[in-house]
Design a protein around this motif. Structure first.
Motif, PDB file in Angstrom:
ATOM      1  N   VAL A 128       0.840  -1.201   0.000  1.00 32.02           N
ATOM      2  CA  VAL A 128       0.000   0.000   0.000  1.00 32.02           C
ATOM      3  C   VAL A 128       0.872   1.246   0.000  1.00 32.02           C
ATOM      4  CG1 VAL A 128      -1.656   1.327   1.367  1.00 32.02           C
ATOM      5  CG2 VAL A 128      -1.979  -1.124   1.046  1.00 32.02           C
ATOM      6  N   THR A 129       1.969   1.245   0.759  1.00 29.56           N
ATOM      7  CA  THR A 129       2.868   2.406   0.780  1.00 29.56           C
ATOM      8  C   THR A 129       3.469   2.657  -0.594  1.00 29.56           C
ATOM      9  OG1 THR A 129       3.405   1.932   3.101  1.00 29.56           O
ATOM     10  CG2 THR A 129       4.890   3.393   1.904  1.00 29.56           C
ATOM     11  N   VAL A 130       3.928   1.601  -1.250  1.00 31.92           N
ATOM     12  CA  VAL A 130       4.497   1.751  -2.596  1.00 31.92           C
ATOM     13  C   VAL A 130       3.425   2.212  -3.585  1.00 31.92           C
ATOM     14  CG1 VAL A 130       5.591   0.509  -4.498  1.00 31.92           C
ATOM     15  CG2 VAL A 130       6.307   0.061  -2.138  1.00 31.92           C
ATOM     16  N   ALA A 131       2.210   1.667  -3.471  1.00 33.15           N
ATOM     17  CA  ALA A 131       1.126   2.051  -4.378  1.00 33.15           C
ATOM     18  C   ALA A 131       0.727   3.513  -4.165  1.00 33.15           C
ATOM     19  CB  ALA A 131      -0.071   1.141  -4.173  1.00 33.15           C
ATOM     20  N   GLU A 132       0.670   3.965  -2.911  1.00 30.48           N
ATOM     21  CA  GLU A 132       0.344   5.367  -2.645  1.00 30.48           C
ATOM     22  C   GLU A 132       1.432   6.277  -3.222  1.00 30.48           C
ATOM     23  OE1 GLU A 132      -2.365   6.477  -1.484  1.00 30.48           O
ATOM     24  OE2 GLU A 132      -3.281   5.017  -0.144  1.00 30.48           O
ATOM     25  N   SER A 133       2.700   5.854  -3.131  1.00 33.77           N
ATOM     26  CA  SER A 133       3.794   6.643  -3.704  1.00 33.77           C
ATOM     27  C   SER A 133       3.667   6.704  -5.227  1.00 33.77           C
ATOM     28  CB  SER A 133       5.137   6.034  -3.302  1.00 33.77           C
ATOM     29  OG  SER A 133       5.255   5.945  -1.891  1.00 33.77           O
ATOM     30  N   ALA A 134       3.343   5.560  -5.830  1.00 35.84           N
ATOM     31  CA  ALA A 134       3.153   5.549  -7.282  1.00 35.84           C
ATOM     32  C   ALA A 134       1.974   6.411  -7.695  1.00 35.84           C
ATOM     33  CB  ALA A 134       2.970   4.116  -7.760  1.00 35.84           C
ATOM     34  N   LEU A 135       0.952   6.468  -6.863  1.00 32.29           N
ATOM     35  CA  LEU A 135      -0.218   7.288  -7.184  1.00 32.29           C
ATOM     36  C   LEU A 135       0.142   8.771  -7.159  1.00 32.29           C
ATOM     37  CD1 LEU A 135      -3.225   6.915  -7.817  1.00 32.29           C
ATOM     38  CD2 LEU A 135      -3.695   7.208  -5.382  1.00 32.29           C
ATOM     39  N   ILE A 136       1.051   9.164  -6.267  1.00 33.58           N
ATOM     40  CA  ILE A 136       1.502  10.560  -6.245  1.00 33.58           C
ATOM     41  C   ILE A 136       2.183  10.907  -7.568  1.00 33.58           C
ATOM     42  CG2 ILE A 136       3.117  12.150  -5.148  1.00 33.58           C
ATOM     43  CD1 ILE A 136       2.574  10.765  -2.517  1.00 33.58           C
ATOM     44  N   VAL A 137       3.025   9.987  -8.043  1.00 31.74           N
ATOM     45  CA  VAL A 137       3.715  10.219  -9.321  1.00 31.74           C
ATOM     46  C   VAL A 137       2.719  10.263 -10.480  1.00 31.74           C
ATOM     47  CG1 VAL A 137       5.444   9.300 -10.909  1.00 31.74           C
ATOM     48  CG2 VAL A 137       5.813   9.154  -8.435  1.00 31.74           C
ATOM     49  N   ALA A 138       1.725   9.345 -10.480  1.00 32.48           N
ATOM     50  CA  ALA A 138       0.742   9.328 -11.560  1.00 32.48           C
ATOM     51  C   ALA A 138      -0.116  10.583 -11.554  1.00 32.48           C
ATOM     52  CB  ALA A 138      -0.132   8.087 -11.421  1.00 32.48           C
ATOM     53  N   ALA A 139      -0.468  11.058 -10.349  1.00 35.77           N
ATOM     54  CA  ALA A 139      -1.299  12.260 -10.264  1.00 35.77           C
ATOM     55  C   ALA A 139      -0.558  13.491 -10.754  1.00 35.77           C
ATOM     56  CB  ALA A 139      -1.756  12.462  -8.822  1.00 35.77           C
ATOM     57  N   HIS A 140       0.772  13.485 -10.630  1.00 36.62           N
ATOM     58  CA  HIS A 140       1.557  14.638 -11.082  1.00 36.62           C
ATOM     59  C   HIS A 140       1.433  14.851 -12.584  1.00 36.62           C
ATOM     60  CE1 HIS A 140       4.731  17.642 -11.061  1.00 36.62           C
ATOM     61  NE2 HIS A 140       5.369  16.956 -12.015  1.00 36.62           N
ATOM     62  N   GLY A 141       1.212  13.783 -13.320  1.00 38.56           N
ATOM     63  CA  GLY A 141       1.108  13.929 -14.773  1.00 38.56           C
ATOM     64  C   GLY A 141      -0.304  14.049 -15.285  1.00 38.56           C
ATOM     65  N   THR A 142      -1.306  13.797 -14.440  1.00 39.34           N
ATOM     66  CA  THR A 142      -2.690  13.825 -14.907  1.00 39.34           C
ATOM     67  C   THR A 142      -3.497  14.961 -14.300  1.00 39.34           C
ATOM     68  OG1 THR A 142      -3.293  12.251 -13.177  1.00 39.34           O
ATOM     69  CG2 THR A 142      -2.715  11.335 -15.332  1.00 39.34           C
ATOM     70  N   ALA A 143      -3.404  15.138 -13.004  1.00 37.30           N
ATOM     71  CA  ALA A 143      -4.187  16.172 -12.338  1.00 37.30           C
ATOM     72  C   ALA A 143      -3.467  17.508 -12.387  1.00 37.30           C
ATOM     73  CB  ALA A 143      -4.446  15.786 -10.885  1.00 37.30           C
ATOM     74  N   ALA A 144      -4.244  18.570 -12.182  1.00 38.65           N
ATOM     75  CA  ALA A 144      -3.647  19.898 -12.194  1.00 38.65           C
ATOM     76  C   ALA A 144      -2.639  20.040 -11.062  1.00 38.65           C
ATOM     77  CB  ALA A 144      -4.748  20.957 -12.076  1.00 38.65           C
ATOM     78  N   SER A 145      -2.930  19.492  -9.923  1.00 36.66           N
ATOM     79  CA  SER A 145      -2.017  19.465  -8.779  1.00 36.66           C
ATOM     80  C   SER A 145      -2.308  18.193  -7.997  1.00 36.66           C
ATOM     81  CB  SER A 145      -2.201  20.697  -7.886  1.00 36.66           C
ATOM     82  OG  SER A 145      -3.518  20.740  -7.371  1.00 36.66           O
ATOM     83  N   THR A 146      -1.279  17.630  -7.409  1.00 37.86           N
ATOM     84  CA  THR A 146      -1.463  16.382  -6.677  1.00 37.86           C
ATOM     85  C   THR A 146      -2.422  16.601  -5.503  1.00 37.86           C
ATOM     86  OG1 THR A 146       0.797  15.744  -7.225  1.00 37.86           O
ATOM     87  CG2 THR A 146      -0.294  14.523  -5.455  1.00 37.86           C
ATOM     88  N   PRO A 147      -3.505  15.845  -5.427  1.00 37.67           N
ATOM     89  CA  PRO A 147      -4.447  16.023  -4.321  1.00 37.67           C
ATOM     90  C   PRO A 147      -3.765  15.824  -2.969  1.00 37.67           C
ATOM     91  CG  PRO A 147      -5.426  14.695  -6.048  1.00 37.67           C
ATOM     92  CD  PRO A 147      -3.982  14.863  -6.397  1.00 37.67           C
ATOM     93  N   VAL A 148      -4.141  16.650  -2.011  1.00 40.02           N
ATOM     94  CA  VAL A 148      -3.529  16.581  -0.676  1.00 40.02           C
ATOM     95  C   VAL A 148      -3.826  15.231  -0.017  1.00 40.02           C
ATOM     96  CG1 VAL A 148      -3.532  17.633   1.623  1.00 40.02           C
ATOM     97  CG2 VAL A 148      -3.648  19.076  -0.411  1.00 40.02           C
ATOM     98  N   VAL A 149      -5.014  14.671  -0.270  1.00 38.65           N
ATOM     99  CA  VAL A 149      -5.379  13.400   0.359  1.00 38.65           C
ATOM    100  C   VAL A 149      -4.389  12.304  -0.015  1.00 38.65           C
ATOM    101  CG1 VAL A 149      -7.162  11.634   0.500  1.00 38.65           C
ATOM    102  CG2 VAL A 149      -7.797  14.045   0.483  1.00 38.65           C
ATOM    103  N   ALA A 150      -3.926  12.283  -1.260  1.00 36.58           N
ATOM    104  CA  ALA A 150      -2.972  11.261  -1.692  1.00 36.58           C
ATOM    105  C   ALA A 150      -1.658  11.390  -0.937  1.00 36.58           C
ATOM    106  CB  ALA A 150      -2.751  11.356  -3.191  1.00 36.58           C
ATOM    107  N   LYS A 151      -1.196  12.617  -0.720  1.00 38.99           N
ATOM    108  CA  LYS A 151       0.065  12.814   0.004  1.00 38.99           C
ATOM    109  C   LYS A 151      -0.081  12.425   1.472  1.00 38.99           C
ATOM    110  CE  LYS A 151       1.584  16.615  -2.981  1.00 38.99           C
ATOM    111  NZ  LYS A 151       1.989  18.047  -3.038  1.00 38.99           N
TER     112      LYS A 151
END
Length: 430
Positions: A62-85
């Motif tokens: 889960v920790t690795v997946a949450e980290s990967a989600l931060i990277v994925a959100a950086h390229g798709t969303a306007a700004s990385t959602p705070v909840v993901a961080k």
């Protein structure tokens, strides 16, 4: 305290706190995010909350997946959602609590790499240092807090283990002391009591053979002394064997050598009555035929009460005393029961499918010619009285029963009475 609270809130697999992100994430997007909310923001937030549900079982994944989600959100969303961080930091904290330090370092590396990847390449030196400080806070603080709670949990587990070991050592020491006491008691029984009883049996046997012209009454008395001494020796040998072997006290098959088998109890009581009759008492036995339904421990209590009662009659009233020995299993009158108990199955009438019984043992004599005030009362008098009745009272009290001894209300006789509950038996159905 904090570790206990976190464990209950998050749980090993699914605790109530795991569902909080499903509420907080959408709430943050709807009411607190300043930039326009995009579908990508919703996707990243809900994905982060969904991943967090599995943190109890797979904290590293889960920790690795949450980290990967931060990277994925950086390229798709306007700004990385705070909840993901935030959930990435919480997942790292849970990883440090639930897994060894080396595994936690892998999670820390994954979160750190994610923050480095999303770092803006055009940041100034001051901006890079600020980002590095933020990374240190969101990575180092959860890791240190989780490591602290894990160390506290391990220390608590070790303290409990030491407490259990200390308790086990105390129990072993107490068992050793009891074993030493039993061994000493067995030695004294063998060297002192058994020796004298054996001498009595030997001399009575020799007297029967060498004394000429014995009259039948005298020979009968010698035979009774010899048989009683021989039976006592057999009982002493069994008791010494049990005292010397602690396992025999827990082994039902071997400990039963000191008890009376349920089927043999009526015959054992009858044998005690017959020996008392041979000693000169005029005994009238009334033995309940259902006595063989008692367990061995209660059966031994019945036998000891009869023995002590007849012994006291012979000692204080003398030979020729008329004595009644009554051993009964009394069934109380049925009473309404509001709820079934643990005995048997419910018959559907609100009454348990079992019945209560009470064991009553009475040894009553008509008394000697002297006044009844000279008899032994309960507890034993301080002027040289023995401990037979006191021991019986303690034995009966183990079953929740009572023991009484005193003069008969009308007459010169004496009565010893014991009452205690018998094991409940299934109710007979037609």
């Amino acid at each position: 305290m904090l570790l206990t609270w976190v464990g209950r809130a998050v749980g090993e697999r699914f605790g109530p706190a795991r569902f909080v992100p499903l509420l907080i994430g959408p709430g943050y997007l709807l009411f607190m995010q300043r930039t326009p909310v995009t579908p990508a923001d919703w996707a990243v937030t809900l994905a982060a909350a969904g991943l967090f549900l599995a943190g109890g079982r797979w904290p590293l994944a889960v920790t690795v997946a949450e980290s990967a989600l931060i990277v994925a959100a950086h390229g798709t969303a306007a700004s990385t959602p705070v909840v993901a961080k935030v959930l990435a930091s919480v997942a790292l904290f849970e990883l440090a609590v639930r897994r060894p330090y080396r595994t936690a370092l892998i999670g820390m590396l994954a979160v750190t790499v994610a923050y480095v990847v999303v770092l803006d390449q055009h940041e100034t030196v001051g901006g890079v240092l600020a980002v590095g400080y933020r990374v240190l806070c969101v990575v180092g603080a959860p890791l240190l807090l989780g490591a602290y709670l894990r160390a506290s949990r391990d220390a608590l587990a070790q303290a409990r283990a030491r407490a259990r070991e200390a308790e086990e050592r105390r129990e072993l020491a107490a068992e050793g002391a009891r074993l030493a006491e039993r061994t000493e008691l067995a030695r004294e029984l063998h060297d002192l009591v058994a020796h004298h009883v054996a001498s009595m049996a030997l001399r009575a046997g020799v007297a029967r053979e060498v004394l000429p012209g014995l009259t039948p009454p005298v020979r009968e008395v010698l035979d009774d002394i010899h048989s009683a001494a021989t039976a006592t020796l057999a009982d002493l040998r069994r008791m010494v064997a049990v005292l010397r072997d602690p396992a025999a006290l827990q082994d039902a098959g071997r400990a039963g050598s000191l008890l009376v088998a349920p089927a043999e109890l009526p015959a054992a009581v009858t044998a005690v009555v017959e020996r008392s009759a041979q000693a000169g008492l005029r005994v009238e036995p009334r033995i309940d035929p259902g006595l063989d339904t008692l367990d061995a421990v209660r059966g031994l209590a019945v036998l000891r009460v009869v023995q002590e009662g007849l012994t006291n009659v012979a000692k204080h009233a003398g030979a020729g005393t008329r004595t009644l020995v009554a051993v009964t299993l009394a069934h109380p009158a049925p009473a309404p029961v509001s709820a079934p108990t643990a005995c048997g199955a419910d018959t559907g009438t609100g009454r348990p499918d079992c019945t209560d019984r009470t064991v009553r043992v009475e040894v009553t004599d008509e008394g000697p010619a002297g006044p009844p005030a000279a008899r032994l009362a309960l507890p034993a008098a301080s002027t040289g009285g023995g401990y037979g009745l006191v021991g019986l009272r303690e034995r009966v009290a183990l079953f929740g029963g009572t023991l009484s001894a005193g003069p008969v209300p009308r007459g010169p006789g004496w009565r010893l009475r014991a009452e205690f509950p018998a094991p409940r038996v299934p109710r007979e159905t037609p």
